[in-house]
Design an enzyme around this catalytic site. Structure first.
Site, PDB file in Angstrom:
ATOM      1  N   HIS A 107      11.530  -6.399 -20.487  1.00 46.58           N
ATOM      2  CA  HIS A 107      12.104  -5.886 -19.243  1.00 46.58           C
ATOM      3  C   HIS A 107      12.468  -4.409 -19.373  1.00 46.58           C
ATOM      4  CE1 HIS A 107      11.964  -9.850 -17.608  1.00 46.58           C
ATOM      5  NE2 HIS A 107      12.809 -10.338 -18.491  1.00 46.58           N
ATOM      6  N   LYS A 124     -11.899  17.182  10.064  1.00 46.65           N
ATOM      7  CA  LYS A 124     -11.164  17.499  11.296  1.00 46.65           C
ATOM      8  C   LYS A 124     -12.003  17.112  12.521  1.00 46.65           C
ATOM      9  CE  LYS A 124      -8.809  21.189  13.801  1.00 46.65           C
ATOM     10  NZ  LYS A 124      -8.289  22.573  13.770  1.00 46.65           N
TER      11      LYS A 124
END
Length: 502
Positions: free
Chosen positions: A268, A134
């Protein structure tokens, strides 16, 4: 004088970095094991208790949770009131915070008690990191040992750590602590209905691209639940791609459905040939024969060890991947003659509890579909034979992994025709039948992932040598299909569980 707070569980490379800081006029504060380690290696270091005025307590659970620590980290240097408060309380600023956390990610899967795992939940570490992150405009925070060199090089070359680097390091902290907290949340409760979705995944690798070459892609693995795809070992071949991993995941899951030797071919993200037999060689030959066209360039999964005889067949065609729980030494020698063939060892069965589907602006979460049927209901006058029932169960296991609408036609535990991804169930049936016709076999079975809304599927497949059907049932017109089966002499079984795969 600038000060650094160092508290690291993983002490790799920390000595060199600490020495560098000291040589550059930085005073070091440290805790417990880190303090002892630095002191033993002749590095000048202050113990945290000398800064806080309070000894470590509660078996080390409380060391740094003190205003003299967090005040020194969180104070905004350009804020006069903040700096005045520090002076009034005899608190010095802390300019570097170097912390790595207790290894909860690793320990959560160890064979230790729940209480022991709880003790690996770090409290002080994430608190210091978050405070420093922070305050990144004033504090350099390092949560990853790989960043020691980054900070060191900037200090050597520029005498300061740049704003962009400090911001980057802060972003890494919140990325880490959010995943760390999510892992703990899921360890304590994996309830699917909890208020917030907590996910904790760590980057495994950058991928060349996604489904298509213009899409970036990354592979992340679960930090808490150790399942199949985060327990793979590549023994040969090129790096895995986005599509490789998706195809491999589906193939492996389907292979794990069977106890007897099984071979699953996918293309696929869809099964194209599946067979169960008495050994892996026979299973492969049958799976290959069921669709020798689609298997080209596909992914092959086995649920048993691959031997030399099977490997010698596998290298006869182009394949992307072969995955199995193990390979004999001779089999590996054969497979490695194909330098690009990815050979993957995976000894962990698929075990995910949940599935996640991303939609625009949200995520859908559901339990994994880990059931084949609830209880079988024999709804027609004619009942399937034992052999047909075995084939029906086989076909339904395959059907679960085929895109809806899904139809699978099989005989002798081999897929003969797979129809999937159609918007009409009759069209899926037609595709499956057309593929099965080339074998010119009698007494076929059929599995459907969902109920028949009309009797047209029964009527059509009866003309094409299907003698037994398994489907979930549940349509308001179930009786129409039952009546048609009775009329045509076909047995039908209701599984009472639908297997849509969208």
């Amino acid at each position: 004088m600038k000060r650094a707070l160092i508290s690291v569980y993983d002490k790799e490379n920390i000595l060199d970095f600490a020495k560098f800081l000291v040589e550059n006029g930085v005073e070091i504060i440290s805790t417990g094991g880190t303090y002892k380690y630095l002191k033993e290696n002749n590095i000048d270091v202050l113990e945290v208790s000398s800064v806080t005025g309070v000894n470590e307590m509660l078996d080390g659970r409380v060391k740094t949770l003190h205003p003299n620590i967090h005040g020194g980290i969180l104070a905004i240097r350009s804020n006069e009131n903040h700096m005045k408060s520090l002076k009034e309380n005899n608190i010095d600023t802390i300019d570097y915070v170097i912390v790595n956390l207790y290894p909860f990610f690793e320990k959560v899967n160890d064979n230790i008690s729940f209480e022991e795992k709880v003790e690996f939940i770090d409290i002080g570490g994430p608190t210091m990191l978050r405070s420093a992150a922070k305050s990144f405009e004033d504090v350099v925070v390092i949560s990853d040992k790989k960043d020691y060199e980054l900070v060191k090089n900037e200090l050597i070359n520029d005498k300061v750590v740049s704003y962009n680097t400090r911001k980057y390091l802060a972003s890494k902290v919140f990325n880490l602590t959010s995943s760390y907290d999510a892992a703990i949340a899921n360890f304590l409760s994996d309830d699917i209905e909890k208020e917030y979705l907590s996910v904790s995944y760590k980057k495994e690798m950058n991928l060349r691209y996604g489904e298509n070459s213009h899409q970036k892609a990354v592979f992340y693995t679960d930090t808490v639940n150790k399942s199949a795809m985060n327990n793979i070992e590549k023994l040969n071949g090129k790096e895995l791609s986005f599509n490789n991993i998706r195809d491999m995941d589906l193939a492996w899951k389907l292979a794990c459905e069977f106890e007897k030797p099984a071979c699953v071919a996918t293309k696929h993200s869809t099964p194209c040939g599946v067979a169960v037999s008495f050994d892996v060689y026979s299973a492969y030959i049958k799976a290959y024969t069921s669709d020798p066209v689609s298997i080209f360039g596909g992914v092959i999964a086995f649920n048993k060890t691959v031997d030399e005889k099977t490997a010698s067949e596998l290298v006869k065609i182009f394949l992307e991947i072969v995955i199995a729980p193990d390979f004999t030494e001779k089999a590996l020698e054969v497979l490695k003659t194909k330098k690009n063939l990815r050979v993957i060892k995976c000894s962990v069965k698929a075990s995910d509890k949940y599935e996640y589907i991303k939609v625009d602006g949200g995520i859908l979460v559901q339990e994994a579909d880990n059931t084949i049927y609830d209880e079988l209901e024999f709804v027609t006058d004619k009942k399937p034979s034992e052999k047909e029932l075995d084939d029906l169960e086989f076909a339904m296991k395959v059907c679960k992994y085929v895109k809806s609408n899904a139809i699978v036609i099989a005989k002798d535990n081999v897929t003969l025709g797979i129809g999937g991804g159609e918007v009409s169930r009759i069209w899926a049936s037609e595709n499956a039948v057309e593929r099965a016709k080339k074998f010119n076999l009698d007494n076929l079975v059929l599995a459907s992932d969902a109920f028949f809304p009309f009797s047209d599927v029964v009527e059509y497949v009866a003309k094409n040598k299907v003698v037994s059907i398994i489907q979930p049932g549940g349509s308001i017109k179930d009786q129409d299909s039952i009546d048609k089966c009775n009329e045509l002499g076909i047995s039908m079984v209701f599984s009472k569980i639908r297997h849509f795969k969208h």
